[in-house]
Design an enzyme around this catalytic site. Structure first.
Site: not given
Length: 96
Positions: A62-64, A66, A91
């Site tokens: 997961v990141c901000r 993708g 996110m």
């Protein structure tokens, strides 16, 4: 690259499933919120913290948005990791 929707993760967590999730965002981003149970390892620290990343059947990154989690997947695949999934939309798409 395999992907998983934020809604799928949320449903599975709501059912009590234990998921292996690694959040590769920076500290200040994680301060605003993290998926319950996720392990925080910033992208730049992955090479030094490989021993903390579980070799499991399914590992969700997961990141901000993708993008960074996609780069993390490429790196981990090169290290022999399998079962990697990128949370689509990151996110930005996660709803508490």
């Amino acid at each position: 690259m395999d992907t998983i929707l934020p809604s799928e993760i949320k449903e599975r967590l709501d059912r009590g499933e234990q998921l292996a999730i690694v959040d590769v965002r920076e500290d200040e981003e994680v301060a605003a919120g993290i998926i319950p149970g996720a392990k925080h390892i910033p992208l730049a620290q992955l090479p030094d913290r490989l021993s903390e990343i579980p070799q499991v059947e399914e590992l969700i990154l997961v990141c901000r948005s993708g993008n960074r989690s996609g780069r993390a997947i490429s790196f981990l695949e090169a290290q022999g990791y399998k079962g990697l999934k990128n949370m689509t939309g990151g996110m930005l798409e996660w709803e508490d």
